[in-house]
Design an enzyme around this catalytic site. Structure first.
Site, PDB file in Angstrom:
ATOM      1  N   LYS A  22       7.288   1.382   8.408  1.00 53.91           N
ATOM      2  CA  LYS A  22       7.118  -0.075   8.358  1.00 53.91           C
ATOM      3  C   LYS A  22       7.768  -0.653   7.101  1.00 53.91           C
ATOM      4  O   LYS A  22       8.504  -1.636   7.167  1.00 53.91           O
ATOM      5  CB  LYS A  22       5.618  -0.418   8.349  1.00 53.91           C
ATOM      6  CG  LYS A  22       5.322  -1.880   7.988  1.00 53.91           C
ATOM      7  CD  LYS A  22       3.843  -2.190   7.972  1.00 53.91           C
ATOM      8  CE  LYS A  22       3.118  -1.855   6.691  1.00 53.91           C
ATOM      9  NZ  LYS A  22       3.258  -2.838   5.598  1.00 53.91           N
ATOM     10  N   ARG A 131      -1.386  -9.989  -6.495  1.00 55.76           N
ATOM     11  CA  ARG A 131      -0.003  -9.726  -6.106  1.00 55.76           C
ATOM     12  C   ARG A 131       0.949 -10.896  -6.369  1.00 55.76           C
ATOM     13  O   ARG A 131       1.452 -11.527  -5.434  1.00 55.76           O
ATOM     14  CB  ARG A 131       0.058  -9.288  -4.638  1.00 55.76           C
ATOM     15  CG  ARG A 131      -0.715  -8.020  -4.394  1.00 55.76           C
ATOM     16  CD  ARG A 131      -0.662  -7.582  -2.963  1.00 55.76           C
ATOM     17  NE  ARG A 131       0.566  -6.889  -2.613  1.00 55.76           N
ATOM     18  CZ  ARG A 131       0.856  -6.487  -1.385  1.00 55.76           C
ATOM     19  NH1 ARG A 131       0.047  -6.745  -0.403  1.00 55.76           N
ATOM     20  NH2 ARG A 131       1.977  -5.850  -1.145  1.00 55.76           N
TER      21      ARG A 131
HETATM   22  N1  EPU Z   1       3.779  -7.295  -9.335  1.00 54.35           N
HETATM   23  C1  EPU Z   1       3.789  -8.302 -10.284  1.00 54.35           C
HETATM   24  N2  EPU Z   1       4.719  -9.292 -10.166  1.00 54.35           N
HETATM   25  C2  EPU Z   1       5.639  -9.307  -9.161  1.00 54.35           C
HETATM   26  C3  EPU Z   1       5.623  -8.275  -8.193  1.00 54.35           C
HETATM   27  C4  EPU Z   1       4.676  -7.267  -8.319  1.00 54.35           C
HETATM   28  O1  EPU Z   1       2.975  -8.314 -11.194  1.00 54.35           O
HETATM   29  O2  EPU Z   1       6.463 -10.242  -9.114  1.00 54.35           O
HETATM   30  C5  EPU Z   1       2.769  -6.221  -9.451  1.00 54.35           C
HETATM   31  C6  EPU Z   1       1.834  -6.165  -8.241  1.00 54.35           C
HETATM   32  O3  EPU Z   1       0.784  -7.094  -8.347  1.00 54.35           O
HETATM   33  C7  EPU Z   1       1.366  -4.735  -8.293  1.00 54.35           C
HETATM   34  C8  EPU Z   1       2.622  -3.982  -8.792  1.00 54.35           C
HETATM   35  O4  EPU Z   1       3.435  -4.974  -9.439  1.00 54.35           O
HETATM   36  O5  EPU Z   1       0.364  -4.589  -9.233  1.00 54.35           O
HETATM   37  C9  EPU Z   1       3.448  -3.297  -7.717  1.00 54.35           C
HETATM   38  O6  EPU Z   1       3.712  -4.189  -6.656  1.00 54.35           O
HETATM   39  P1  EPU Z   1       5.004  -4.064  -5.736  1.00 54.35           P
HETATM   40  O7  EPU Z   1       5.886  -5.239  -5.980  1.00 54.35           O
HETATM   41  O8  EPU Z   1       5.607  -2.709  -5.940  1.00 54.35           O
HETATM   42  O9  EPU Z   1       4.385  -4.156  -4.277  1.00 54.35           O
HETATM   43  P2  EPU Z   1       4.992  -4.879  -2.997  1.00 54.35           P
HETATM   44  O10 EPU Z   1       6.475  -4.776  -3.015  1.00 54.35           O
HETATM   45  O11 EPU Z   1       4.385  -6.201  -2.839  1.00 54.35           O
HETATM   46  C10 EPU Z   1       5.085  -2.740  -1.496  1.00 54.35           C
HETATM   47  C11 EPU Z   1       4.513  -2.332  -0.177  1.00 54.35           C
HETATM   48  C12 EPU Z   1       3.007  -2.114  -0.312  1.00 54.35           C
HETATM   49  C13 EPU Z   1       2.780  -1.032  -1.360  1.00 54.35           C
HETATM   50  C14 EPU Z   1       3.436  -1.428  -2.675  1.00 54.35           C
HETATM   51  C15 EPU Z   1       3.349  -0.379  -3.765  1.00 54.35           C
HETATM   52  C16 EPU Z   1       5.928  -3.298   1.505  1.00 54.35           C
HETATM   53  C17 EPU Z   1       6.107  -4.277   2.596  1.00 54.35           C
HETATM   54  N3  EPU Z   1       4.781  -3.327   0.832  1.00 54.35           N
HETATM   55  O12 EPU Z   1       4.437  -3.962  -1.842  1.00 54.35           O
HETATM   56  O13 EPU Z   1       2.533  -1.659   0.949  1.00 54.35           O
HETATM   57  O14 EPU Z   1       1.405  -0.820  -1.557  1.00 54.35           O
HETATM   58  O15 EPU Z   1       4.838  -1.725  -2.459  1.00 54.35           O
HETATM   59  O16 EPU Z   1       3.935   0.811  -3.335  1.00 54.35           O
HETATM   60  O17 EPU Z   1       6.813  -2.495   1.260  1.00 54.35           O
HETATM   61  C18 EPU Z   1       1.048  -1.484   2.762  1.00 54.35           C
HETATM   62  O18 EPU Z   1       2.001  -1.075   3.433  1.00 54.35           O
HETATM   63  O19 EPU Z   1      -0.150  -1.426   3.162  1.00 54.35           O
HETATM   64  C19 EPU Z   1       1.309  -2.059   1.445  1.00 54.35           C
HETATM   65  C20 EPU Z   1       0.441  -2.829   0.820  1.00 54.35           C
END
Ligand code: EPU
Length: 429
Positions: A22, A131
């Protein structure tokens, strides 16, 4: 709303086909906005999140067709999507659509890179924490975008196009790295991304972008360089195997006992999780077909684990591991370092008899010898599936309510588990 009824206590035996990821399919679909030619994605899982993203892309003018089955494809192969963004008709992603799926916020990058403007709703809160998107916006600004927030929307402009720059992420972010890659691919000049996420889904996106004509090097390491190109072409790409689905079923077997081959799984995508599953007492073997997981007889051993960005133990398997060690002989500790508040499953696992106490970002799990079925409520995708695997090992009946969370991320979950001897039944309405 559908519910799932599980009668626990049966071991799992057989073969489970692992679907396309996904979290790779979503950014790959979004990358179709970068070109006026057709992007063909194979092995796309049939999931609610994929269908929702199709609607969002439609709104921007992307034509999405679902390809027919080809000779030789088994019924378990994912779908083939043909995405064509010949003409972008709208650069706005409205609140009603973005608030339903956070990853859709990422359309910001390709719209900005190709059209010089984008207006995308801020995604809002979600069940696993605040997030924010500050780092994604910082990355766009580093590439020359002007950004303002207006009425809950991010309004981004780059009237003369994006230009390469240096992006240093203070924290590893998967979404930040995805948008940086997409935007830098079409920017003028070179971009360096420091402290980039190293997740396999990043590598998959970079591979696909390179097939489309991008010049990206270093994906999978913490330093990625991108030499911008003026346009990208169509391409054909197969979505990488879902490492979180793989780890989830591996933990289910480690919990119920039995012997299952996870067909198409790739051990290298989740070695840290496989090591932990091995520590709990299951036998994990990489084979030509995929990964074989077995546990016969012996008990479940406790572990101490902290979630970390790749190659560390994934946060998306934290809830499932907690279910597994809830029946260990001894005390386990699991620390969640990625998202605050990703412990919504704790109270629900307690309803099945698990003994878990929380202190800040650390859960202490005192293993119990048996769990007993109960009605439980799913709160987010990975929390829901942790309840499913706990229920498979619990005595009696568990009813998992609000299963739409599961449909967002697990393809044909009931079929896959039932084929291995589990009693899992979906009740409609
Ligand atoms: N963060 C910030 N600022 C930002 C972006 C992120 O502070 O601008 C913080 C987040 O709050 C978090 C950390 O950085 O504490 C990591 O977040 P990340 O950006 O890596 O997460 P994401 O891209 O929103 C993806 C996956 C998540 C998975 C995370 C971590 C997708 C669609 N989602 O989310 O997947 O948990 O990376 O590996 O790829 C899931 O599939 O159930 C899911 C939540």
């Amino acid at each position: 709303m559908d519910r799932i009824r599980i009668i626990g206590g049966r071991p799992l035996n057989g073969t489970i086909q692992i679907s396309g990821a996904k979290n790779a399919a979503l950014p790959l679909m979004i990358a179709s906005l970068l070109t006026d030619q057709m992007l063909v994605l194979e092995n796309v899982p049939r999931l609610a999140d994929v269908a929702q993203l199709q609607r969002i892309l439609n709104n921007h003018g992307v034509d999405v067709m679902v390809g027919g089955k080809r000779p030789g494809e088994s019924t378990y192969d994912g779908q083939t999507l043909l995405l064509s963004a010949a003409r972008i008709v709208d650069t706005t992603a409205p609140y009603e659509l973005v608030s339903r799926m956070r990853a859709s916020f990422w359309v910001l990058a390709p719209l900005l890179a190709r059209m010089g403007e984008a207006k995308v709703s801020l995604p809002g809160g979600c069940a696993i924490g605040t997030r924010p998107v500050d780092l994604l916006l910082m990355a766009m600004e580093r590439l020359g975008a002007e950004i303002e927030i207006d009425g809950g929307y991010v309004v981004a402009r780059a009237p003369n196009g994006l230009r390469g720059g240096e992006i240093v992420f203070p924290k590893v972010t998967v979404g930040g790295t995805h948008v940086a890659l997409m935007a830098a691919a079409l920017a003028q000049g070179a971009t360096v991304i420091e402290n980039a996420a190293r997740e396999p889904e990043i590598v998959d996106l970079a591979d696909c972008l390179n097939k489309m004509g991008a010049k990206i090097e270093g994906a999978g390491s913490a330093r990625i360089t991108v030499e911008g190109v003026s346009r990208l072409n169509g391409a054909r790409h197969r979505v990488v195997a879902d490492r979180i689905e793989t780890g989830t079923y591996a933990m289910a077997v480690a919990m119920t006992g039995g012997d299952v081959t996870l067909q198409g799984a790739q051990a290298g995508l989740l070695q840290s999780a496989l090591d932990v599953i091995g520590q709990t007492g299951a036998d994990v073997t990489a084979t030509n077909e995929g990964i074989r997981v077995a546990r016969n007889g012996g008990g479940i051993r406790p572990v101490e684990v902290t979630t970390d960005p790749f190659p560390g133990f994934p946060t998306d398997l934290q809830a499932q591991l907690m279910a597994l060690v809830s029946r260990a002989s001894g005390i386990s500790k699991i620390t969640e370092s990625i998202f605050e508040n990703r412990f919504m499953h704790v109270q629900e696992l307690a309803r099945l008899g698990a003994r878990i106490s929380l202190d800040g970002d650390t859960a202490t799990i005192e293993g119990v010898s048996r769990l007993k079925g109960a009605p439980v409520m799913a709160t987010d995708l990975r929390a829901s599936v942790s309840l499913v695997i706990a229920a498979l090992a619990a005595e009696g009946e568990t009813m998992v309510n609000r299963v739409y969370h599961l449909d967002r991320g697990f393809e044909r979950l009931e079929d896959k588990l039932t084929a291995c001897g589990a009693s899992v039944e979906r009740l409609s309405g």
